[in-house]
Design a protein around this motif. Structure first.
Motif, PDB file in Angstrom:
ATOM      1  N   TYR A   5       0.746  -0.979  -0.011  1.00 35.67           N
ATOM      2  CA  TYR A   5       0.199  -0.167   0.100  1.00 35.67           C
ATOM      3  C   TYR A   5       0.891   1.000  -0.060  1.00 35.67           C
ATOM      4  O   TYR A   5       0.683   2.229  -0.721  1.00 35.67           O
ATOM      5  N   LEU A   6       1.841   1.219   0.791  1.00 38.07           N
ATOM      6  CA  LEU A   6       2.919   2.543   0.914  1.00 38.07           C
ATOM      7  C   LEU A   6       3.529   2.589  -0.421  1.00 38.07           C
ATOM      8  O   LEU A   6       3.787   3.764  -0.919  1.00 38.07           O
ATOM      9  N   GLU A   9       2.070   4.395  -3.368  1.00 37.22           N
ATOM     10  CA  GLU A   9       1.524   5.637  -2.992  1.00 37.22           C
ATOM     11  C   GLU A   9       0.246   5.802  -2.522  1.00 37.22           C
ATOM     12  O   GLU A   9      -0.577   6.719  -2.771  1.00 37.22           O
ATOM     13  N   HIS A  10      -0.055   4.983  -1.365  1.00 33.26           N
ATOM     14  CA  HIS A  10      -1.302   5.134  -0.821  1.00 33.26           C
ATOM     15  C   HIS A  10      -2.442   4.734  -1.873  1.00 33.26           C
ATOM     16  O   HIS A  10      -3.658   5.489  -1.565  1.00 33.26           O
ATOM     17  N   SER A  11      -2.208   4.052  -2.857  1.00 33.48           N
ATOM     18  CA  SER A  11      -3.435   3.870  -3.858  1.00 33.48           C
ATOM     19  C   SER A  11      -3.905   2.488  -3.562  1.00 33.48           C
ATOM     20  O   SER A  11      -3.329   1.279  -3.800  1.00 33.48           O
ATOM     21  N   THR A  27      -8.970  -1.200   1.116  1.00 30.30           N
ATOM     22  CA  THR A  27      -9.302  -0.133   1.838  1.00 30.30           C
ATOM     23  C   THR A  27      -9.909  -0.653   3.442  1.00 30.30           C
ATOM     24  O   THR A  27      -9.482   0.140   4.197  1.00 30.30           O
ATOM     25  N   VAL A  30      -6.660  -1.034   5.838  1.00 35.22           N
ATOM     26  CA  VAL A  30      -5.954   0.015   5.863  1.00 35.22           C
ATOM     27  C   VAL A  30      -7.073   0.928   7.150  1.00 35.22           C
ATOM     28  O   VAL A  30      -6.327   1.207   7.938  1.00 35.22           O
ATOM     29  N   GLU A  34      -5.604   1.785  10.642  1.00 29.78           N
ATOM     30  CA  GLU A  34      -5.695   3.049  11.208  1.00 29.78           C
ATOM     31  C   GLU A  34      -6.509   2.988  12.718  1.00 29.78           C
ATOM     32  O   GLU A  34      -6.122   3.962  13.594  1.00 29.78           O
ATOM     33  N   THR A  41      -2.568   7.104   9.257  1.00 30.48           N
ATOM     34  CA  THR A  41      -1.311   6.949   8.379  1.00 30.48           C
ATOM     35  C   THR A  41      -1.108   8.287   7.595  1.00 30.48           C
ATOM     36  O   THR A  41      -0.194   8.348   6.983  1.00 30.48           O
ATOM     37  N   THR A  42      -2.076   9.149   7.477  1.00 27.93           N
ATOM     38  CA  THR A  42      -1.754  10.438   7.121  1.00 27.93           C
ATOM     39  C   THR A  42      -1.135  11.475   7.790  1.00 27.93           C
ATOM     40  O   THR A  42      -0.445  12.157   7.496  1.00 27.93           O
ATOM     41  N   SER A  46       5.269   8.269   5.141  1.00 32.52           N
ATOM     42  CA  SER A  46       5.369   6.844   4.793  1.00 32.52           C
ATOM     43  C   SER A  46       6.788   6.329   5.087  1.00 32.52           C
ATOM     44  O   SER A  46       6.794   5.230   5.455  1.00 32.52           O
TER      45      SER A  46
END
Length: 67
Positions: A5-6, A9-11, A27, A30, A34, A41-42, A46
């Motif tokens: 995931y990282l 690029e968080h896609s 989704t 993740v 969190e 994570t935001t 990263s």
């Protein structure tokens, strides 16, 4: 899953394609991570997450020790 995931690029879409799972699976996982982590994570970079994952993997109590 977190590493992919990282790396993507968080896609969620790109991570799902690499992992051969549904985008909703990425989704959900993740979001669940969190919920369990003290910060989102935001809120952290990263790089910080990647370093933490590498330390956890190298630790005697890392993921392979739980199996």
């Amino acid at each position: 899953m977190a590493r992919v995931y990282l790396a993507e690029e968080h896609s969620p879409r790109a991570a799902a394609e690499r992992l051969h799972v549904a985008r909703n699976t990425v989704t959900y996982r993740v979001k669940r991570a969190e919920e369990l982590l003290p910060v989102t994570t935001t809120a952290i970079t990263s790089l910080e997450v990647r370093v933490a994952l590498e330390i956890a993997a190298a630790s005697p109590l890392g993921p392979s020790a739980r199996s």
